[in-house]
Design an enzyme around this catalytic site. Structure first.
Site, PDB file in Angstrom:
ATOM      1  N   ASP A  90       0.891  -1.152   0.003  1.00 48.14           N
ATOM      2  CA  ASP A  90      -0.028  -0.075  -0.117  1.00 48.14           C
ATOM      3  C   ASP A  90       0.742   1.121   0.002  1.00 48.14           C
ATOM      4  OD1 ASP A  90      -2.789  -0.272  -0.216  1.00 48.14           O
ATOM      5  OD2 ASP A  90      -2.907  -1.419   1.546  1.00 48.14           O
ATOM      6  N   GLU A 120      -5.159   4.676  -0.458  1.00 48.75           N
ATOM      7  CA  GLU A 120      -4.230   3.864  -0.158  1.00 48.75           C
ATOM      8  C   GLU A 120      -3.364   4.498   1.115  1.00 48.75           C
ATOM      9  OE1 GLU A 120      -4.317   1.328  -1.684  1.00 48.75           O
ATOM     10  OE2 GLU A 120      -4.423   1.488  -3.707  1.00 48.75           O
ATOM     11  N   HIS A 123      -5.296   3.318   3.834  1.00 48.19           N
ATOM     12  CA  HIS A 123      -4.833   1.626   3.908  1.00 48.19           C
ATOM     13  C   HIS A 123      -3.775   1.349   4.834  1.00 48.19           C
ATOM     14  CE1 HIS A 123      -7.275   0.593   0.164  1.00 48.19           C
ATOM     15  NE2 HIS A 123      -7.992   1.144   0.800  1.00 48.19           N
ATOM     16  N   TYR A 127      -3.031  -0.029   8.834  1.00 50.01           N
ATOM     17  CA  TYR A 127      -1.942  -1.118   9.538  1.00 50.01           C
ATOM     18  C   TYR A 127      -1.217  -0.726  10.901  1.00 50.01           C
ATOM     19  CZ  TYR A 127      -2.954  -2.594   4.556  1.00 50.01           C
ATOM     20  OH  TYR A 127      -3.496  -2.986   3.562  1.00 50.01           O
ATOM     21  N   GLU A 187      -3.109  -5.044  -6.911  1.00 46.35           N
ATOM     22  CA  GLU A 187      -4.395  -4.661  -6.214  1.00 46.35           C
ATOM     23  C   GLU A 187      -5.459  -5.909  -6.440  1.00 46.35           C
ATOM     24  OE1 GLU A 187      -5.087  -0.249  -6.168  1.00 46.35           O
ATOM     25  OE2 GLU A 187      -4.992  -0.581  -8.108  1.00 46.35           O
ATOM     26  N   GLU A 221     -10.155  -1.893  -3.038  1.00 44.65           N
ATOM     27  CA  GLU A 221      -9.365  -2.445  -4.024  1.00 44.65           C
ATOM     28  C   GLU A 221      -9.960  -2.987  -5.273  1.00 44.65           C
ATOM     29  OE1 GLU A 221      -6.311  -1.638  -3.905  1.00 44.65           O
ATOM     30  OE2 GLU A 221      -5.938  -1.660  -1.708  1.00 44.65           O
ATOM     31  N   HIS A 224     -10.334   0.067  -7.466  1.00 44.13           N
ATOM     32  CA  HIS A 224      -9.085   0.443  -8.008  1.00 44.13           C
ATOM     33  C   HIS A 224      -8.820  -0.421  -9.110  1.00 44.13           C
ATOM     34  CE1 HIS A 224      -7.624   2.034  -3.774  1.00 44.13           C
ATOM     35  NE2 HIS A 224      -8.946   2.550  -4.162  1.00 44.13           N
TER      36      HIS A 224
HETATM   37 ZN    ZN Z   1      -5.504   0.110  -4.152  1.00 46.44          ZN
HETATM   38 ZN    ZN Z   2      -4.866  -0.437  -0.799  1.00 49.54          ZN
END
Ligand code: ZN
Ligand code: ZN
Length: 347
Positions: A90, A120, A123, A127, A187, A221, A224
């Site tokens: 990511d 992104e 994302h 984490y 992705e 995703e 995407h």
């Molecule tokens: Zn993506």
């Molecule tokens: Zn992502």
């Protein structure tokens, strides 16, 4: 074959029309008026991307915090390795989307690329958010170094990042198209054994907070991949000399190799060490998705057979309309306006 150049979009082009004349190497004033754009699918895509908006702060990690120490050692290990992998992918993805955006000579599609890049970033934040809830800071830092320290990850990640690098260092139409193939690998395939692992935990009522987050990421995703597939196809439509057998062979070979790498990784992190999930099923699942993605790009499927999803139970978890799903924690998401454009039937 000599490579055709791809030109950067100008900040402002006083002679260009607001509605662009081409997806790449076209004329465009760089003014964005959603009611005067070249591609009719751009505005519905914009609305879907906005409707997906979420942030990690919405996710309550208290149950996951209690459960994480109770997972088996193998489960905890796989959990952290997968998060480490996703964090690298990511991070790279944010930058790649920004680079592609510079060469798109259509103000509406470059705007979509910027939104994609922003997603992104979220994302990636998720984490850090998950790890800071579950493990001490030293361990979190270690997970964010896995991309550097785990040989099997290095091999797999280099495969995609080298494809991105070729385009970044030598921007040509051919290298842009090939980088998009790597994008669809990243992705649309390289996340999938990781997703399967988290959904497997969720179906056993484990780590549902984390899996909810993974489901939001999965849903982003899908949009995407669909966006990059559309861009790939529009470039070929507008530049038919690029639509060659050698490009098709490249797609076929790239997905074959990508699936092999993903399978090698799945054997390493899941193997037969995770109770209740068979590695054979995960391998078939990876081949199935490699076929889906190659087919979406208009190319031959790399694996004969593998036309149906072998992880039947996972369909309910991949269901991208959370309104219909009972598996994840339901958030107050009233700001998501569900309308006719919000269907995912074209994916
Ligand atoms: Zn993506
Ligand atoms: Zn992502």
């Amino acid at each position: 074959m000599e490579q055709s150049n791809v030109m950067k979009r100008q900040i402002m082009n006083k002679k260009g029309p607001n509605r662009s004349t081409g997806i790449i190497n076209g004329e465009c004033s760089n003014i964005l008026n959603w009611d005067d754009v070249r591609f009719p699918w751009a505005y519905p895509k914009y609305k879907k991307m906005l409707a997906n908006f979420w942030t990690p702060f919405e996710i309550n990690m208290s149950q996951d915090m209690k459960q994480f120490p109770e997972l088996s050692k193998e489960e905890r290990d796989a959990f952290l390795k997968i998060i480490g992998l996703l964090a690298l992918l990511d991070s790279i993805q944010t930058d790649y989307a920004g680079k592609v955006s510079e060469y798109i000579t259509d103000s509406s599609l470059s705007a979509l690329m910027i939104i994609l890049a922003q997603q992104e970033v979220i994302h990636n934040h998720s984490y850090s958010y998950v790890l800071s809830s579950l493990v001490p800071k030293g361990m979190q830092d270690q997970v964010f170094e896995f991309w550097r320290t785990e040989p099997i990850l290095i091999k797999r990640n280099d495969f995609v990042t080298n494809g991105y690098k070729h385009f970044a260092e030598t921007p040509s139409i051919e290298n842009l198209l090939k980088s998009i193939v790597y994008d669809v690998v990243l992705e649309g395939l390289f996340f999938y054994s990781g997703f399967a692992f988290f959904y497997h935990l969720a179906r056993n009522q484990k780590m549902v907070g984390t899996s909810t987050m993974i489901n939001y990421i999965n849903r982003d995703e899908q949009l995407h991949v669909d966006l990059f597939v559309k861009i790939f196809k529009e470039i070929l439509t507008e530049n038919p000399d690029q639509d060659t057998q050698s490009l098709r062979n490249f797609v076929f070979e790239t997905f074959k190799t990508a699936a092999d790498l993903e399978i090698e990784w799945a054997r390493y992190i899941i193997g037969n060490r995770i109770e209740g999930i068979s590695i054979k099923e995960v391998e078939d699942y990876i081949k199935f998705y490699a076929n889906v993605r190659a087919n979406q790009l208009g190319c031959e499927r790399p694996f004969e057979g593998y036309r149906t999803n072998p992880l039947r139970w996972i369909k309910a978890y991949e269901e991208t309309d959370l309104g219909k799903s009972d598996f994840f924690e339901q958030k107050s998401r009233q700001y998501v306006k569900v309308n006719s454009d919000n269907g995912f039937d074209e994916l």
